[in-house]
Design a protein around this motif. Structure first.
Motif, PDB file in Angstrom:
ATOM      1  N   ASP A  89     -36.255  36.164  47.446  1.00 18.80           N
ATOM      2  CA  ASP A  89     -37.607  36.192  48.027  1.00 18.80           C
ATOM      3  C   ASP A  89     -38.202  34.789  48.181  1.00 18.80           C
ATOM      4  OD1 ASP A  89     -37.793  38.900  48.537  1.00 18.80           O
ATOM      5  OD2 ASP A  89     -38.274  39.342  46.455  1.00 18.80           O
ATOM      6  N   ALA A  90     -37.446  33.774  47.748  1.00 16.41           N
ATOM      7  CA  ALA A  90     -37.877  32.389  48.012  1.00 16.41           C
ATOM      8  C   ALA A  90     -37.443  31.954  49.414  1.00 16.41           C
ATOM      9  CB  ALA A  90     -37.270  31.442  46.970  1.00 16.41           C
ATOM     10  N   LEU A  91     -36.496  32.697  49.985  1.00 13.88           N
ATOM     11  CA  LEU A  91     -35.951  32.316  51.294  1.00 13.88           C
ATOM     12  C   LEU A  91     -36.959  32.627  52.401  1.00 13.88           C
ATOM     13  CD1 LEU A  91     -32.347  33.795  50.907  1.00 13.88           C
ATOM     14  CD2 LEU A  91     -33.070  31.417  50.589  1.00 13.88           C
ATOM     15  N   PRO A  92     -36.821  31.979  53.549  1.00 14.66           N
ATOM     16  CA  PRO A  92     -37.669  32.348  54.684  1.00 14.66           C
ATOM     17  C   PRO A  92     -37.534  33.850  54.954  1.00 14.66           C
ATOM     18  CG  PRO A  92     -36.398  30.372  55.159  1.00 14.66           C
ATOM     19  CD  PRO A  92     -35.895  30.883  53.855  1.00 14.66           C
ATOM     20  N   LYS A  93     -38.657  34.482  55.284  1.00  9.36           N
ATOM     21  CA  LYS A  93     -38.717  35.946  55.362  1.00  9.36           C
ATOM     22  C   LYS A  93     -37.586  36.599  56.177  1.00  9.36           C
ATOM     23  CE  LYS A  93     -42.198  39.461  55.149  1.00  9.36           C
ATOM     24  NZ  LYS A  93     -43.549  39.863  55.397  1.00  9.36           N
ATOM     25  N   MET A 132     -34.235  22.776  42.398  1.00  9.72           N
ATOM     26  CA  MET A 132     -33.496  22.418  43.608  1.00  9.72           C
ATOM     27  C   MET A 132     -33.510  20.892  43.762  1.00  9.72           C
ATOM     28  SD  MET A 132     -34.349  23.799  47.441  1.00  9.72           S
ATOM     29  CE  MET A 132     -33.583  25.396  47.398  1.00  9.72           C
ATOM     30  N   PRO A 133     -32.405  20.300  44.187  1.00  8.97           N
ATOM     31  CA  PRO A 133     -32.397  18.850  44.379  1.00  8.97           C
ATOM     32  C   PRO A 133     -33.507  18.421  45.346  1.00  8.97           C
ATOM     33  CG  PRO A 133     -30.184  19.763  44.596  1.00  8.97           C
ATOM     34  CD  PRO A 133     -31.121  20.923  44.496  1.00  8.97           C
ATOM     35  N   ALA A 134     -34.102  17.222  45.100  1.00 13.22           N
ATOM     36  CA  ALA A 134     -35.301  16.787  45.818  1.00 13.22           C
ATOM     37  C   ALA A 134     -35.152  16.828  47.347  1.00 13.22           C
ATOM     38  CB  ALA A 134     -35.688  15.389  45.344  1.00 13.22           C
ATOM     39  N   LEU A 135     -34.032  16.363  47.852  1.00 13.14           N
ATOM     40  CA  LEU A 135     -33.853  16.308  49.309  1.00 13.14           C
ATOM     41  C   LEU A 135     -33.830  17.709  49.930  1.00 13.14           C
ATOM     42  CD1 LEU A 135     -31.272  13.581  50.375  1.00 13.14           C
ATOM     43  CD2 LEU A 135     -33.543  14.027  51.323  1.00 13.14           C
ATOM     44  N   LEU A 136     -33.090  18.567  49.277  1.00 16.66           N
ATOM     45  CA  LEU A 136     -33.000  19.962  49.753  1.00 16.66           C
ATOM     46  C   LEU A 136     -34.359  20.646  49.712  1.00 16.66           C
ATOM     47  CD1 LEU A 136     -29.831  21.692  48.279  1.00 16.66           C
ATOM     48  CD2 LEU A 136     -30.455  21.400  50.663  1.00 16.66           C
ATOM     49  N   ARG A 137     -35.140  20.287  48.694  1.00 25.96           N
ATOM     50  CA  ARG A 137     -36.469  20.872  48.472  1.00 25.96           C
ATOM     51  C   ARG A 137     -37.348  20.697  49.716  1.00 25.96           C
ATOM     52  NH1 ARG A 137     -38.733  17.904  43.423  1.00 25.96           N
ATOM     53  NH2 ARG A 137     -36.677  18.410  42.609  1.00 25.96           N
ATOM     54  N   VAL A 138     -37.324  19.500  50.270  1.00 28.55           N
ATOM     55  CA  VAL A 138     -38.151  19.196  51.443  1.00 28.55           C
ATOM     56  C   VAL A 138     -37.694  20.072  52.618  1.00 28.55           C
ATOM     57  CG1 VAL A 138     -38.792  17.369  53.071  1.00 28.55           C
ATOM     58  CG2 VAL A 138     -38.507  16.831  50.644  1.00 28.55           C
ATOM     59  N   LEU A 142     -39.689  23.040  54.626  1.00 26.43           N
ATOM     60  CA  LEU A 142     -39.910  22.906  56.072  1.00 26.43           C
ATOM     61  C   LEU A 142     -39.393  24.110  56.848  1.00 26.43           C
ATOM     62  CD1 LEU A 142     -39.044  19.124  56.694  1.00 26.43           C
ATOM     63  CD2 LEU A 142     -41.272  20.239  56.985  1.00 26.43           C
ATOM     64  N   THR A 143     -38.353  24.769  56.289  1.00 28.13           N
ATOM     65  CA  THR A 143     -37.783  25.920  57.006  1.00 28.13           C
ATOM     66  C   THR A 143     -38.378  27.248  56.545  1.00 28.13           C
ATOM     67  OG1 THR A 143     -35.963  25.922  55.415  1.00 28.13           O
ATOM     68  CG2 THR A 143     -35.576  24.793  57.506  1.00 28.13           C
ATOM     69  N   GLY A 144     -39.454  27.175  55.747  1.00 20.68           N
ATOM     70  CA  GLY A 144     -40.153  28.403  55.371  1.00 20.68           C
ATOM     71  C   GLY A 144     -39.825  28.916  53.983  1.00 20.68           C
ATOM     72  N   GLY A 145     -39.056  28.151  53.219  1.00 20.48           N
ATOM     73  CA  GLY A 145     -38.754  28.554  51.840  1.00 20.48           C
ATOM     74  C   GLY A 145     -39.964  28.335  50.934  1.00 20.48           C
TER      75      GLY A 145
END
Ligand SMILES: Cc1cc2nc3c(=O)[nH]c(=O)nc-3n(C[C@H](O)[C@H](O)[C@H](O)COP(=O)(O)O)c2cc1C
Length: 180
Positions: A89-93, A132-138, A142-145
């Motif tokens: 449920d953290a993923l984009p809908k 989550m690693p910092a880069l992936l976090r951004v 941005l993709t709705g996570g």
């Protein structure tokens, strides 16, 4: 009726869900134990078992997987259920439903075949940004996570109540012989 809710949890969200289930079941069924899988040497004293694990890298935590393997012969003799706690449920809908289906299919693949589970399900737990690693976090944001406490307590209650209702039936444990 003595029921066990066993859990494997790294950061506590699965443990809290197990404790919540145990308290809720106890209202209708009487004593319900809630223990970490590492504390359980045998389930022979229980009439039914619910076991849950946090998901790491698409699998159950090693202690939970070992619990299933170690106690498979005992679990096979009593009504047993399994639940997994992840972060779909953290993923984009648009991706959540499909991701949950795929993950559940994968997790079912590792459950020992000799345990005829009465049911299994997957819930979302708590997923914080520092997991989550910092880069992936951004990129993820941005993709709705999203991050945070993603637990759907109504869904947890509904699943718990289904199990409770099944166990409250007079013949609920008849498929399993309680062994010493
Ligand atoms: C290293 C790591 C790997 C994870 N891998 C997955 C995964 O593959 N699938 C998933 O749905 N959630 C995954 N998660 C999210 C956790 O399952 C989620 O945060 C869960 O609530 C953790 O439970 P706990 O608080 O009981 O430890 C992962 C978390 C961590 C820290």
């Amino acid at each position: 009726m003595t029921v066990l809710v066993a859990y494997a949890s790294e950061r506590g969200s699965t443990r809290e869900m197990a404790q919540h289930m145990a308290s809720r079941m106890a209202v209708a069924l009487g004593p319900v134990d809630c223990r970490s899988v590492e504390e359980v040497g045998s389930v022979s004293g229980y009439e039914a078992v619910i076991v849950g694990s946090a998901i790491h890298n698409q699998s159950w935590l090693p202690t939970a997987a070992q619990f299933l393997t170690r106690l498979a012969p005992e679990l096979a003799k009593r009504p047993s259920w399994a639940f997994s706690v992840g972060m779909v449920d953290a993923l984009p809908k648009p991706f959540r439903k499909r991701a949950a289906e795929l993950q559940q299919k994968r997790l079912r693949g590792f459950l020992p075949q000799e345990i005829p589970l009465r049911g299994d399900t997957i819930f979302s737990g708590v997923y914080q940004s520092d997991q989550m690693p910092a880069l992936l976090r951004v990129l993820f944001r941005l993709t709705g996570g999203r991050f945070g406490d993603l637990r759907n307590w109504a869904a947890v209650d509904a699943w718990t109540d289904e199990i409770t209702a099944e166990l409250a039936k007079p013949s609920s444990t008849s498929s399993g012989n309680i062994t010493p």
